[in-house]
Design a protein around this motif. Structure first.
Motif, PDB file in Angstrom:
ATOM      1  N   VAL A 215       0.856  -1.187   0.000  1.00 42.01           N
ATOM      2  CA  VAL A 215       0.000   0.000   0.000  1.00 42.01           C
ATOM      3  C   VAL A 215       0.894   1.240   0.000  1.00 42.01           C
ATOM      4  O   VAL A 215       1.822   1.343   0.809  1.00 42.01           O
ATOM      5  CB  VAL A 215      -0.927   0.029   1.227  1.00 42.01           C
ATOM      6  N   ILE A 216       0.597   2.162  -0.918  1.00 36.86           N
ATOM      7  CA  ILE A 216       1.340   3.420  -0.995  1.00 36.86           C
ATOM      8  C   ILE A 216       0.330   4.557  -0.856  1.00 36.86           C
ATOM      9  O   ILE A 216      -0.546   4.734  -1.710  1.00 36.86           O
ATOM     10  CB  ILE A 216       2.101   3.540  -2.323  1.00 36.86           C
ATOM     11  N   LEU A 217       0.443   5.311   0.223  1.00 35.89           N
ATOM     12  CA  LEU A 217      -0.476   6.418   0.477  1.00 35.89           C
ATOM     13  C   LEU A 217       0.087   7.713  -0.088  1.00 35.89           C
ATOM     14  O   LEU A 217       1.301   7.945  -0.061  1.00 35.89           O
ATOM     15  CB  LEU A 217      -0.708   6.585   1.979  1.00 35.89           C
ATOM     16  N   SER A 218      -0.795   8.567  -0.578  1.00 33.85           N
ATOM     17  CA  SER A 218      -0.351   9.862  -1.084  1.00 33.85           C
ATOM     18  C   SER A 218       0.017  10.809   0.052  1.00 33.85           C
ATOM     19  O   SER A 218       0.861  11.694  -0.103  1.00 33.85           O
ATOM     20  CB  SER A 218      -1.461  10.500  -1.931  1.00 33.85           C
ATOM     21  N   HIS A 219      -0.640  10.641   1.215  1.00 34.25           N
ATOM     22  CA  HIS A 219      -0.402  11.500   2.377  1.00 34.25           C
ATOM     23  C   HIS A 219      -0.504  10.657   3.650  1.00 34.25           C
ATOM     24  O   HIS A 219      -1.173   9.629   3.671  1.00 34.25           O
ATOM     25  CB  HIS A 219      -1.454  12.618   2.479  1.00 34.25           C
ATOM     26  N   VAL A 220       0.129  11.117   4.708  1.00 30.22           N
ATOM     27  CA  VAL A 220      -0.026  10.493   6.025  1.00 30.22           C
ATOM     28  C   VAL A 220      -1.419  10.870   6.551  1.00 30.22           C
ATOM     29  O   VAL A 220      -1.778  12.046   6.542  1.00 30.22           O
ATOM     30  CB  VAL A 220       1.058  10.978   6.998  1.00 30.22           C
ATOM     31  N   PRO A 221      -2.232   9.917   6.982  1.00 27.10           N
ATOM     32  CA  PRO A 221      -3.577  10.240   7.458  1.00 27.10           C
ATOM     33  C   PRO A 221      -3.569  10.973   8.790  1.00 27.10           C
ATOM     34  O   PRO A 221      -2.634  10.828   9.591  1.00 27.10           O
ATOM     35  CB  PRO A 221      -4.252   8.876   7.578  1.00 27.10           C
ATOM     36  N   GLN A 222      -4.627  11.749   9.020  1.00 25.40           N
ATOM     37  CA  GLN A 222      -4.772  12.405  10.319  1.00 25.40           C
ATOM     38  C   GLN A 222      -5.130  11.403  11.406  1.00 25.40           C
ATOM     39  O   GLN A 222      -4.726  11.545  12.556  1.00 25.40           O
ATOM     40  CB  GLN A 222      -5.861  13.483  10.238  1.00 25.40           C
ATOM     41  N   SER A 223      -5.918  10.393  11.039  1.00 28.24           N
ATOM     42  CA  SER A 223      -6.305   9.354  11.985  1.00 28.24           C
ATOM     43  C   SER A 223      -6.745   8.132  11.215  1.00 28.24           C
ATOM     44  O   SER A 223      -7.005   8.202  10.000  1.00 28.24           O
ATOM     45  CB  SER A 223      -7.439   9.831  12.906  1.00 28.24           C
ATOM     46  N   VAL A 224      -6.815   7.012  11.899  1.00 27.93           N
ATOM     47  CA  VAL A 224      -7.245   5.761  11.294  1.00 27.93           C
ATOM     48  C   VAL A 224      -8.257   5.096  12.213  1.00 27.93           C
ATOM     49  O   VAL A 224      -8.039   5.009  13.419  1.00 27.93           O
ATOM     50  CB  VAL A 224      -6.061   4.801  11.048  1.00 27.93           C
ATOM     51  N   ASP A 225      -9.384   4.643  11.640  1.00 25.69           N
ATOM     52  CA  ASP A 225     -10.423   4.015  12.433  1.00 25.69           C
ATOM     53  C   ASP A 225     -10.784   2.656  11.842  1.00 25.69           C
ATOM     54  O   ASP A 225     -10.511   2.381  10.676  1.00 25.69           O
ATOM     55  CB  ASP A 225     -11.681   4.879  12.456  1.00 25.69           C
ATOM     56  N   LEU A 226     -11.419   1.838  12.642  1.00 27.27           N
ATOM     57  CA  LEU A 226     -11.940   0.557  12.175  1.00 27.27           C
ATOM     58  C   LEU A 226     -13.266   0.758  11.484  1.00 27.27           C
ATOM     59  O   LEU A 226     -14.096   1.586  11.909  1.00 27.27           O
ATOM     60  CB  LEU A 226     -12.126  -0.389  13.365  1.00 27.27           C
ATOM     61  N   LEU A 227     -13.475   0.019  10.407  1.00 27.49           N
ATOM     62  CA  LEU A 227     -14.774  -0.006   9.741  1.00 27.49           C
ATOM     63  C   LEU A 227     -15.561  -1.192  10.269  1.00 27.49           C
ATOM     64  O   LEU A 227     -15.041  -2.297  10.388  1.00 27.49           O
ATOM     65  CB  LEU A 227     -14.600  -0.174   8.226  1.00 27.49           C
ATOM     66  N   ALA A 228     -16.824  -0.970  10.576  1.00 23.77           N
ATOM     67  CA  ALA A 228     -17.683  -2.037  11.074  1.00 23.77           C
ATOM     68  C   ALA A 228     -18.710  -2.415  10.014  1.00 23.77           C
ATOM     69  O   ALA A 228     -19.183  -1.561   9.275  1.00 23.77           O
ATOM     70  CB  ALA A 228     -18.395  -1.604  12.344  1.00 23.77           C
ATOM     71  N   GLU A 229     -19.011  -3.692   9.941  1.00 17.75           N
ATOM     72  CA  GLU A 229     -20.018  -4.166   8.982  1.00 17.75           C
ATOM     73  C   GLU A 229     -21.412  -3.688   9.411  1.00 17.75           C
ATOM     74  O   GLU A 229     -21.681  -3.562  10.613  1.00 17.75           O
ATOM     75  CB  GLU A 229     -20.002  -5.696   8.910  1.00 17.75           C
TER      76      GLU A 229
END
Length: 229
Positions: A215-229
């Motif tokens: 995975v190559i991101l264009s920018h560093v994210p501000q935050s990361v969260d879990l996605l729930a079904e």
């Protein structure tokens, strides 16, 4: 930072005494440390071996019933002999219990500056721990998703039926930043872009995780969260 709350919410009266008001009061004795972990469900999390929870971070959450009390004005204080540790709360009600194995063993008192008699809802928030930077393996990026699902299954008890299954992660960026993720695998390349609100959602794909995709991101994210079904 956005964070989804999980677990059955517990409403606790922040005990006793005289007149109640919306303004923050002086520190006063509230509960013991083990009870703080129980009402936030973090006792289940810390019961798991460290290697089973090193890819996910759990935070306690508090939301006062009284709208005049701002979560960020709340402070919890752990007092263990001469050791005093302040636990602050952010605007969304999240706090890190800053657990120390000695605290769980010795069960020190927890003070609060909330006025006596006020009620608050306690639960927990989960977020994955992801590799630093903008370039890493897909499996490493999704490790927190797999670990969170395993923790719910192993430590959730009867509550596991009330908790979601996590299906991926959501990277949060500033709206209009134009962030994207490039996924490179044996199947070729795929580009996933953030939406207008700055949310970039990546679903867990077991084939990508098992074939050493990158995975190559264009920018560093501000935050990361879990996605729930």
């Amino acid at each position: 930072m956005k964070n989804i709350l999980y677990a059955v919410t517990v409403t606790v009266t922040l005990a006793c005494a005289s007149l109640c008001g919306p303004a923050a009061a002086a520190d006063r004795e509230w509960i013991d440390y083990k009870r703080l972990l129980e009402i936030t469900r973090l006792d289940k999390f810390y019961a798991a071996p460290p290697a089973a929870r090193d890819k996910v971070r759990l935070l306690g959450t508090v939301q006062p019933n009284n709208a005049a009390i701002a979560p960020q004005d709340i402070v919890f204080t752990v007092v263990r002999g001469a050791q005093v540790k302040r636990i602050t709360v952010d605007r969304e009600g999240r706090f890190d219990p800053a657990i120390d194995p000695a605290w769980a063993r010795d069960n020190p008192k927890v003070l609060t500056n909330m006025p006596p008699g006020e009620k608050a809802r306690f639960s927990f928030a989960a977020e994955p721990i992801v590799p630093p930077g903008t370039r890493f393996g897909y499996a490493a990026l999704m490790a927190g998703v797999r670990q969170s699902n395993a923790l719910v299954k192993e430590q959730g008890g009867m509550m596991r039926f009330l908790m979601p299954t996590f299906s991926g992660i959501e990277l949060r960026y500033a709206p209009g930043q134009g962030a994207s993720a490039r996924i490179v695998s044996a199947r070729g390349e795929a580009i996933v872009s953030a939406d207008a609100q700055g949310a970039l959602r990546l679903k867990l794909d077991e084939r990508l995780a098992s074939t050493n995709a990158e995975v190559i991101l264009s920018h560093v994210p501000q935050s990361v969260d879990l996605l729930a079904e």
